[in-house]
Design a protein around this motif. Sequence first.
Motif, PDB file in Angstrom:
ATOM      1  N   PRO A  19       0.793  -1.237   0.000  1.00 33.81           N
ATOM      2  CA  PRO A  19       0.000   0.000   0.000  1.00 33.81           C
ATOM      3  C   PRO A  19       0.822   1.281   0.000  1.00 33.81           C
ATOM      4  CG  PRO A  19      -0.033  -1.042   2.170  1.00 33.81           C
ATOM      5  CD  PRO A  19       0.616  -2.016   1.238  1.00 33.81           C
ATOM      6  N   ASP A  20       2.087   1.173   0.412  1.00 32.26           N
ATOM      7  CA  ASP A  20       2.904   2.379   0.539  1.00 32.26           C
ATOM      8  C   ASP A  20       4.138   2.344  -0.359  1.00 32.26           C
ATOM      9  OD1 ASP A  20       3.974   0.253   1.910  1.00 32.26           O
ATOM     10  OD2 ASP A  20       4.741   1.452   3.582  1.00 32.26           O
ATOM     11  N   MET A  21       4.144   1.494  -1.376  1.00 33.33           N
ATOM     12  CA  MET A  21       5.296   1.395  -2.269  1.00 33.33           C
ATOM     13  C   MET A  21       4.848   1.442  -3.722  1.00 33.33           C
ATOM     14  SD  MET A  21       7.697  -1.591  -0.634  1.00 33.33           S
ATOM     15  CE  MET A  21       8.280  -1.548   1.053  1.00 33.33           C
ATOM     16  N   LEU A  22       5.727   1.969  -4.584  1.00 37.96           N
ATOM     17  CA  LEU A  22       5.440   2.024  -6.011  1.00 37.96           C
ATOM     18  C   LEU A  22       6.757   2.001  -6.777  1.00 37.96           C
ATOM     19  CD1 LEU A  22       3.240   2.396  -8.229  1.00 37.96           C
ATOM     20  CD2 LEU A  22       3.720   4.851  -8.094  1.00 37.96           C
ATOM     21  N   VAL A  23       6.851   1.123  -7.745  1.00 37.91           N
ATOM     22  CA  VAL A  23       8.042   1.075  -8.610  1.00 37.91           C
ATOM     23  C   VAL A  23       7.939   2.208  -9.614  1.00 37.91           C
ATOM     24  CG1 VAL A  23       9.291  -0.260 -10.336  1.00 37.91           C
ATOM     25  CG2 VAL A  23       8.335  -1.408  -8.337  1.00 37.91           C
ATOM     26  N   CYS A  24       8.935   3.070  -9.640  1.00 38.81           N
ATOM     27  CA  CYS A  24       8.888   4.237 -10.532  1.00 38.81           C
ATOM     28  C   CYS A  24       9.564   3.970 -11.872  1.00 38.81           C
ATOM     29  CB  CYS A  24       9.509   5.463  -9.863  1.00 38.81           C
ATOM     30  SG  CYS A  24      11.270   5.315  -9.467  1.00 38.81           S
ATOM     31  N   GLY A  25      10.277   2.842 -12.001  1.00 43.74           N
ATOM     32  CA  GLY A  25      10.909   2.546 -13.277  1.00 43.74           C
ATOM     33  C   GLY A  25      11.780   1.318 -13.187  1.00 43.74           C
ATOM     34  N   GLY A  26      12.135   0.773 -14.350  1.00 41.01           N
ATOM     35  CA  GLY A  26      13.010  -0.388 -14.394  1.00 41.01           C
ATOM     36  C   GLY A  26      13.845  -0.360 -15.649  1.00 41.01           C
ATOM     37  N   VAL A  27      15.078  -0.789 -15.540  1.00 39.97           N
ATOM     38  CA  VAL A  27      15.980  -0.817 -16.687  1.00 39.97           C
ATOM     39  C   VAL A  27      16.672  -2.174 -16.746  1.00 39.97           C
ATOM     40  CG1 VAL A  27      16.370   1.668 -16.568  1.00 39.97           C
ATOM     41  CG2 VAL A  27      17.956   0.129 -15.408  1.00 39.97           C
ATOM     42  N   CYS A  28      17.227  -2.484 -17.920  1.00 36.56           N
ATOM     43  CA  CYS A  28      17.886  -3.776 -18.095  1.00 36.56           C
ATOM     44  C   CYS A  28      19.360  -3.635 -18.418  1.00 36.56           C
ATOM     45  CB  CYS A  28      17.194  -4.582 -19.191  1.00 36.56           C
ATOM     46  SG  CYS A  28      17.263  -3.817 -20.818  1.00 36.56           S
ATOM     47  N   SER A  29      19.886  -2.414 -18.460  1.00 40.19           N
ATOM     48  CA  SER A  29      21.298  -2.242 -18.809  1.00 40.19           C
ATOM     49  C   SER A  29      21.921  -1.124 -17.995  1.00 40.19           C
ATOM     50  CB  SER A  29      21.455  -1.933 -20.298  1.00 40.19           C
ATOM     51  OG  SER A  29      21.008  -0.629 -20.586  1.00 40.19           O
ATOM     52  N   LYS A  41      14.478   9.973  -9.994  1.00 43.64           N
ATOM     53  CA  LYS A  41      14.786  10.300  -8.605  1.00 43.64           C
ATOM     54  C   LYS A  41      14.161   9.301  -7.618  1.00 43.64           C
ATOM     55  CE  LYS A  41      15.492  15.227  -9.501  1.00 43.64           C
ATOM     56  NZ  LYS A  41      15.622  15.006 -10.955  1.00 43.64           N
ATOM     57  N   PRO A  42      14.533   8.046  -7.684  1.00 45.09           N
ATOM     58  CA  PRO A  42      13.935   7.031  -6.808  1.00 45.09           C
ATOM     59  C   PRO A  42      14.382   7.180  -5.358  1.00 45.09           C
ATOM     60  CG  PRO A  42      15.781   6.100  -8.007  1.00 45.09           C
ATOM     61  CD  PRO A  42      15.573   7.479  -8.567  1.00 45.09           C
ATOM     62  N   ASP A  43      13.628   6.567  -4.453  1.00 48.25           N
ATOM     63  CA  ASP A  43      13.999   6.553  -3.036  1.00 48.25           C
ATOM     64  C   ASP A  43      15.049   5.492  -2.751  1.00 48.25           C
ATOM     65  OD1 ASP A  43      12.181   8.589  -2.153  1.00 48.25           O
ATOM     66  OD2 ASP A  43      10.557   7.142  -2.374  1.00 48.25           O
ATOM     67  N   MET A  44      15.104   4.450  -3.599  1.00 47.42           N
ATOM     68  CA  MET A  44      16.121   3.420  -3.450  1.00 47.42           C
ATOM     69  C   MET A  44      16.263   2.669  -4.768  1.00 47.42           C
ATOM     70  SD  MET A  44      14.413   0.229  -1.333  1.00 47.42           S
ATOM     71  CE  MET A  44      15.828  -0.846  -1.620  1.00 47.42           C
ATOM     72  N   LEU A  45      17.344   1.921  -4.887  1.00 49.68           N
ATOM     73  CA  LEU A  45      17.594   1.077  -6.054  1.00 49.68           C
ATOM     74  C   LEU A  45      17.509  -0.384  -5.647  1.00 49.68           C
ATOM     75  CD1 LEU A  45      20.814   2.808  -7.471  1.00 49.68           C
ATOM     76  CD2 LEU A  45      18.449   3.248  -8.149  1.00 49.68           C
ATOM     77  N   ILE A  46      17.008  -1.214  -6.545  1.00 46.83           N
ATOM     78  CA  ILE A  46      17.094  -2.666  -6.403  1.00 46.83           C
ATOM     79  C   ILE A  46      17.847  -3.164  -7.625  1.00 46.83           C
ATOM     80  CG2 ILE A  46      15.823  -4.825  -6.218  1.00 46.83           C
ATOM     81  CD1 ILE A  46      13.491  -3.236  -5.049  1.00 46.83           C
ATOM     82  N   VAL A  47      18.983  -3.783  -7.409  1.00 48.39           N
ATOM     83  CA  VAL A  47      19.910  -4.085  -8.500  1.00 48.39           C
ATOM     84  C   VAL A  47      20.303  -5.552  -8.479  1.00 48.39           C
ATOM     85  CG1 VAL A  47      22.090  -3.410  -9.581  1.00 48.39           C
ATOM     86  CG2 VAL A  47      20.827  -1.733  -8.228  1.00 48.39           C
ATOM     87  N   ASP A  48      20.380  -6.145  -9.669  1.00 46.29           N
ATOM     88  CA  ASP A  48      20.867  -7.511  -9.801  1.00 46.29           C
ATOM     89  C   ASP A  48      22.359  -7.475 -10.140  1.00 46.29           C
ATOM     90  OD1 ASP A  48      21.084 -10.245 -10.041  1.00 46.29           O
ATOM     91  OD2 ASP A  48      19.785 -10.424 -11.794  1.00 46.29           O
ATOM     92  N   ILE A  49      23.061  -8.582  -9.883  1.00 49.64           N
ATOM     93  CA  ILE A  49      24.461  -8.692 -10.291  1.00 49.64           C
ATOM     94  C   ILE A  49      24.573  -8.683 -11.805  1.00 49.64           C
ATOM     95  CG2 ILE A  49      26.466 -10.246 -10.374  1.00 49.64           C
ATOM     96  CD1 ILE A  49      26.332  -9.049  -7.712  1.00 49.64           C
ATOM     97  N   SER A  50      23.708  -9.453 -12.480  1.00 49.77           N
ATOM     98  CA  SER A  50      23.782  -9.598 -13.935  1.00 49.77           C
ATOM     99  C   SER A  50      22.990  -8.493 -14.618  1.00 49.77           C
ATOM    100  CB  SER A  50      23.227 -10.962 -14.352  1.00 49.77           C
ATOM    101  OG  SER A  50      24.002 -12.006 -13.812  1.00 49.77           O
ATOM    102  N   ILE A  51      23.722  -7.605 -15.288  1.00 52.59           N
ATOM    103  CA  ILE A  51      23.112  -6.500 -16.015  1.00 52.59           C
ATOM    104  C   ILE A  51      23.846  -6.364 -17.336  1.00 52.59           C
ATOM    105  CG2 ILE A  51      22.709  -4.007 -16.048  1.00 52.59           C
ATOM    106  CD1 ILE A  51      22.525  -4.032 -13.063  1.00 52.59           C
ATOM    107  N   ASN A  52      23.101  -6.123 -18.409  1.00 56.47           N
ATOM    108  CA  ASN A  52      23.740  -5.980 -19.712  1.00 56.47           C
ATOM    109  C   ASN A  52      24.821  -4.907 -19.687  1.00 56.47           C
ATOM    110  OD1 ASN A  52      21.847  -7.802 -20.543  1.00 56.47           O
ATOM    111  ND2 ASN A  52      20.700  -6.396 -21.830  1.00 56.47           N
ATOM    112  N   GLY A  53      26.007  -5.263 -20.152  1.00 60.16           N
ATOM    113  CA  GLY A  53      27.079  -4.290 -20.320  1.00 60.16           C
ATOM    114  C   GLY A  53      28.066  -4.231 -19.180  1.00 60.16           C
ATOM    115  N   THR A  54      27.675  -4.647 -17.987  1.00 61.96           N
ATOM    116  CA  THR A  54      28.610  -4.622 -16.849  1.00 61.96           C
ATOM    117  C   THR A  54      28.034  -5.553 -15.790  1.00 61.96           C
ATOM    118  OG1 THR A  54      29.761  -3.204 -15.250  1.00 61.96           O
ATOM    119  CG2 THR A  54      27.517  -2.565 -15.840  1.00 61.96           C
ATOM    120  N   ASN A  55      28.206  -5.211 -14.500  1.00 60.99           N
ATOM    121  CA  ASN A  55      27.549  -5.972 -13.442  1.00 60.99           C
ATOM    122  C   ASN A  55      26.983  -5.009 -12.414  1.00 60.99           C
ATOM    123  OD1 ASN A  55      29.523  -5.708 -11.085  1.00 60.99           O
ATOM    124  ND2 ASN A  55      30.860  -6.461 -12.704  1.00 60.99           N
ATOM    125  N   GLY A  56      26.078  -5.521 -11.598  1.00 61.57           N
ATOM    126  CA  GLY A  56      25.368  -4.655 -10.663  1.00 61.57           C
ATOM    127  C   GLY A  56      26.246  -3.951  -9.664  1.00 61.57           C
TER     128      GLY A  56
END
Length: 211
Positions: A19-29, A41-56
């Motif tokens: 009820p108090d959270m909303l994803v403002c965007g997502g990227v794959c690279s 301007k997010p409040d926090m990031l959620i990042v995976d290790i595997s990301i196109n072009g580099t790593n998390g």
Amino acid sequence: MDDHPIFRDGITQLINHQPDMLVCGGVCSAAQAMSSVEELKPDMLIVDISINGTNGIEVIKSIRAQYPTLPALMLSSHDENLYAERALRVGARGYIMKAEAPEKVIEAIRRVLDGSLYLSEAIGGRLLDTFLNGRTSNGCGSAVDQLSDRELEIFHALGEGRSTREIALTLFLIVKTVETHRAHIKEKLKVQTAPELIRAAVEWVNSQANQ
């Protein structure tokens, strides 16, 4: 940030059901990451290790250099024993495995948003023990610590029996780049041949599994 659309959609739905959270965007690279942070301007990031072009880990390092107060949670399928400490070193506020239950993922997100750290009990205890008693190593452990995050990914994949071509496909790299990383790993670990490198990687992966 995750390069698997199905998982990214799943975690988005999980968060948006709160009820108090909303994803403002997502990227794959990595290329999209910085511009998205600037725009959304997010409040926090959620990042995976595997990301196109580099790593998390590199992504967090780059973003934290420009936004030092922006909290980040690493959510990944990669073994926390390998990457949790490295993620914390570059500024992540937590590390959680994708295999954890949804309620644990939400708990981790809330913990990070509240300004606290989130780690599993197992990895938290291990890191505390390392801090109190000093790092211990066996085999090539201390040399492995010298590897970059990308080199560690490749070394771990070699220890799991993956070929250079398989690693390149998994990490979205060209074969030549993986071969260059392999050469750097050999130099850092002071091994001379490819079979020696594979043997060292297998032994190291086995030692991590037994911890």
